[in-house]
Scaffold this active site. Structure first.
Site: not given
Ligand code: APR
Length: 228
Positions: A56, A86-88, A104, A170-171
């Protein structure tokens, strides 16, 4: 200056080529998330974890901040901005943000195995399982895994409690306690949510911008500058 707080997740870095967690059937870059993102995974197979986070870190070195990261950085000229992420990855910092809370952990750092002391910035260097921290303990990635506490949670909650505007990008809001942070926003604080997919749960007070991070930030920037 108004207090502008961003709460970001994997989606803000998707357009920089870094995959999200839950858009690919529970696999994260072809690994089982439980295997590489939990403290149990570390005790079961630390060598795999070290290799995974080395990969990574290597990927991050070649990734570039996208327009959303850069607009968030630029908004510091007009607002008092804090990014709670929440991003690393370090793409917010490289996009110009100077006040970033990494809930995180951070890919470019390592720490000692017990107590997460002796935090060391290793940049993009790979490290090997068996390397020792300054206190003699094993080095491990400076990442908050499932099953571990989130030390910066109360600091993030306090920042959001003082927000004039909150922007969520984006979460999937699947992972607690981070997902619960938005409820700390004051009742008169507008909340915007940028995501190309519908995100649950969404309270009625959220204004949803259905767009990618870069498209959404282009739209929102104009709106924010009219109410600075
Ligand atoms: N722009 C904005 N949002 C986007 C894009 C984009 N180009 N592409 C995807 N997404 C959205 C998805 O629709 C989804 O809602 O980003 C979100 C990603 O969600 P997750 O994959 O669940 O990520 P996240 O919410 O950051 O995860 C939280 O989970 O695995 C653990 O510790 C890890 O920090 C992470 C935590």
């Amino acid at each position: 200056m108004k207090k502008l707080v961003f709460l970001t997740g994997a989606g803000v870095s998707a357009e920089s080529g870094i995959k999200t967690f839950r858009d690919s059937d529970g696999l994260w870059e072809n690994y089982n998330v439980e295997e590489v993102a939990s403290i149990d995974g570390w005790y079961r197979n630390p060598r795999l974890m070290v290799q995974f986070y080395n990969e990574r870190r290597r990927q991050l070195k070649d990734a570039q901040p996208n327009e959303a990261h850069r607009i968030i950085g630029e908004l510091e000229s007009d607002f008092d901005v804090t990014v709670v992420t929440q991003n690393v990855d370090n793409l917010h910092e490289r996009g110009g943000s100077t006040d970033v809370i990494h809930l995180h952990g951070e890919l470019t750092k390592v720490c000692s195995e017990r107590g997460k002391k002796c935090v060391e910035d290793i940049g993009y260097r790979e490290f090997e399982y068996g390397e020792r921290a300054a206190d003699g303990q094993l080095l491990r990635p400076f990442i908050v895994w499932f099953g571990e506490e989130v030390p910066l949670l109360s600091k993030a909650a306090e920042v959001i409690e003082h927000a004039d505007i909150l922007v969520i990008i984006g979460t999937s809001l699947n992972v607690y306690p981070a997902a619960g942070l938005l409820y700390y926003a004051p009742s008169n604080c507008p909340i915007y949510l940028i995501d190309p997919k519908e995100v649950q749960p969404v309270t009625r007070r959220i204004e949803f911008i259905r767009a990618t991070a870069t498209e959404g930030m282009r739209i929102l920037k104009e709106k924010l500058l009219t109410c600075k």
